[in-house]
Scaffold this motif. Sequence first.
Motif: not given
Length: 378
Positions: A42-46, A53-54, A72-73, A22-23
Amino acid sequence: MDKNKANCFYTKQKKNSSKQKIRVLHVIHGMGSGGAEKDIMNWYRNIDRNLIQFDFLIRTNQNFYADEIKKLGGHIYQVPPFPKKIIGNYLETRKIIKTNADFYNAIHVHGNTLIYIIPLFLSKRYKIKNRIMHIHSTRSSSEIGNIIHKINRILIPFLANYKIACSDDAGKFGFGKKYKIINNGINIKEYHLDKVTIKQKFNHEFQIEDGSLILGHVGRFLPVKNHRFILSCYEYISKYRKAALILVGDGPLKNVIKEQVQVKHLKNVFFLGERKDIPELLNYFDMMIFPSFYEGVPLVPLEAQAAKLKVLCSDKISNDVFITKYAKKCSLNDNAKQWANEVLNFLPVAINDDIDIKFAMNGYDIKTITAQLVNIWK
């Protein structure tokens, strides 16, 4: 604009299949070190990055997290500034969204106000199903901004199918009614550090005398953060005991505040710029002072409490921030000398609050919050 960057804007991404991630495309002013940006990271890391993926669409060159996002991609798209180059901004944003509309499951637009809603309009036009508007503050910083905000508030129900706010006050300001509150999530474990070792490390690095009171502040140098008042408080404190003031952040008023330090002949004032070791610095400070004129639910005082750091906040900040005994409210009607005395009186008070329990009870657990967001992005 960098030519290599521009090329990546219009590369059509492969359409999602059931096996692909999901992007989510996050749209924000810039990815500097401010509270909203920190919250998104914080969301991205967790999140489970095998599932989600963001990517990021920004309209400034603020790119504090660029290396981490790439690691993180994620991808970062930069468009011309708004409203300074409104036509270029619109055309570049349209190309990105039109070209990749079938690649993104959701577009998540962040703002302190509803001034920049072009991406929501374009996302609806090109049929991105999940269109999210996320408000991070409780007021506009200018009268013209407030007028545009009120006009766009009429349009939001037709453009966004999810309305999110960081607090009830921000939700009422942004949408009036029918919104979902998503708290600013904190990973408590990141702030449980060895204060003694950190104190020795930074005292040596900054050449600060042992036993000095370390007063700190983390935030961009903007009028709302009230840095002049911080300097006045520190001026009084430094008359009574050995002290140092650590100012973390960047922003348009930074040089003005530096000049004020010179004018006031203040000693031991350190400007650290944007930093990635905030948990360590919060464990180094003896007290944080946070006299903002207004905020949504600022992340920094929550981080301070996670680090068991006492923080003195203005009474203009949402009550949602005061979740432990480490945070105390002080009126902006009081003068700097009164705030300085409050700092000196609050400093020796013994506190033993269960941080983990208090954060969980008040809904700031990062895993719970990311689970709520995943349900929206899906």
